[in-house]
Design an enzyme around this catalytic site. Structure first.
Site, PDB file in Angstrom:
ATOM      1  N   ASP A   1      -2.125 -11.475   6.599  1.00 58.33           N
ATOM      2  CA  ASP A   1      -3.166 -11.980   7.484  1.00 58.33           C
ATOM      3  C   ASP A   1      -4.550 -11.772   6.862  1.00 58.33           C
ATOM      4  O   ASP A   1      -5.371 -12.688   6.798  1.00 58.33           O
ATOM      5  CB  ASP A   1      -3.067 -11.263   8.825  1.00 58.33           C
ATOM      6  CG  ASP A   1      -3.768 -12.014   9.943  1.00 58.33           C
ATOM      7  OD1 ASP A   1      -4.279 -13.110   9.698  1.00 58.33           O
ATOM      8  OD2 ASP A   1      -3.790 -11.494  11.076  1.00 58.33           O
TER       9      ASP A   1
ATOM     10  N   LYS B   1       0.856  -1.188   0.000  1.00 57.57           N
ATOM     11  CA  LYS B   1       0.000   0.000   0.000  1.00 57.57           C
ATOM     12  C   LYS B   1       0.893   1.239   0.000  1.00 57.57           C
ATOM     13  O   LYS B   1       0.716   2.183   0.781  1.00 57.57           O
ATOM     14  CB  LYS B   1      -0.932  -0.032   1.219  1.00 57.57           C
ATOM     15  CG  LYS B   1      -2.048   1.006   1.177  1.00 57.57           C
ATOM     16  CD  LYS B   1      -3.040   0.795   0.050  1.00 57.57           C
ATOM     17  CE  LYS B   1      -4.163   1.830   0.118  1.00 57.57           C
ATOM     18  NZ  LYS B   1      -5.020   1.807  -1.077  1.00 57.57           N
TER      19      LYS B   1
END
Length: 325
Positions: A222, A166
């Site tokens: 995750d 990101k």
């Protein structure tokens, strides 16, 4: 020499699926199993969720098989990963014959950095109603997970490698992560693509067949691997390995599932498949392949637990897998 496997069932359905996996491992290999405790019930009794003895046994064992922890998950699994020196979390997500899947073409492996990011645990309350969380990204850890991810793709026949990030928002930290990956790729002659993690989440839903190995920072790995569980039939099918230089810990991706704990209907597949990863780690490649084959056969023909549309118990499914062996 007989390898020592530490067994930590933990809380909830961990107490049901870990014994199932042990019975499967016991059918194919001669391990010395040593059991230790951790989790909510241990904290209630002793005041600490992870006793020093359990931590030390994990550090000394050849491998650890862990079930799940409830409210104390962060106090248990993060230190256990540290005990085995884990730097990589490996989470395969693939569909199986006979199991209804949203995207049956899915065959993904998430290689997740396992030591830093926001899971480093650096949180502060700097004023009333104001809290902070520090995200840590280092060149050393980022290069190490990149090296492991590219090597994993090469050794397991995956042509497509994607690096999730990101960096358009977290410019410094994920910028560091991307620079580190790029350096490893250039040195090793590896090809890969970059993908913004939020856009990647959408593309995984729409076109999972275009992806193979996904190298991720800690939190992204995750989240994305849990999303992938929804593509293949649920968290009851996802195993994982926490890999260190010489030691490793293996656990299902699902949690303690308190809503069904004690009912005997938990799906043991993810934990048994984690056991197959444990076998492979210890050099029992043929036995690992046999266990996977047995699990796939039972998933295809039954019996199945309720999460997969069946009415079988954990024991029924485990017995069927052992029979296949």
């Amino acid at each position: 020499m007989t390898e020592t496997v530490l067994v930590v069932p933990g809380d909830g359905i961990g107490k049901e699926v870990v014994p199932a996996a042990v019975s499967v491992l016991d059918a194919v290999a001669d391990f010395e199993f040593v059991e230790a405790e951790a989790g909510d019930h241990v904290k209630a009794e002793t005041g600490e969720a992870l006793p020093d003895e359990t931590y030390e046994r994990a550090a000394e064992a050849d491998a650890t098989l862990f079930g799940a922890a409830g409210e104390t998950a962060a106090d248990v699994i993060l230190p256990l990963r540290q005990a085995v020196g884990s730097f990589a979390n490996v989470r395969p997500a693939r569909s199986y014959p006979g199991v209804e899947a949203l995207r049956p073409e899915t065959d993904l492996v998430f290689i997740r950095e396992n030591t830093e990011g926001v899971y480093k645990g650096i949180e502060s309350e700097i004023d009333d109603g104001v809290t902070t969380l520090t995200r840590v990204i280092t060149d050393d850890a980022s290069q190490k997970i990149a090296e492991y991810g590219f090597e994993y793709a090469d050794e397991n026949g995956y042509d497509d490698v994607t690096v999730a990030h990101k960096a358009n928002v977290m410019r410094t930290t994920d910028g560091q992560f991307l620079d580190s990956v790029a350096a490893v790729a250039e040195a090793g002659g590896h090809d890969y693509e970059e993908a913004l993690m939020d856009a990647l989440a959408m593309h995984l839903l729409l076109r999972p067949e275009e992806y193979g190995v996904v190298i991720c920072p800690n939190l992204a790995g995750d989240m994305l691997s849990d999303l992938a569980a929804g593509l293949v039939g649920g968290l009851g099918l996802l195993p994982s390995a926490n890999v260190g230089e010489d030691n490793a810990l293996f656990e299902p991706v699902h949690g303690s599932a308190p809503d069904i704990a004690g009912e005997g209907v938990a799906n043991p597949a993810a934990t048994i498949l984690s056991g197959a990863m444990l076998l492979e780690h210890l050099g029992y490649g043929e036995e690992a392949a046999t266990v996977r084959s047995a699990v796939e056969s039972v998933l295809e023909s039954g019996p199945r637990t309720p999460d997969l549309g069946g009415d079988a118990s954990t024991e029924d499914v485990t017995a069927a897998i052992v029979d296949e062996l």
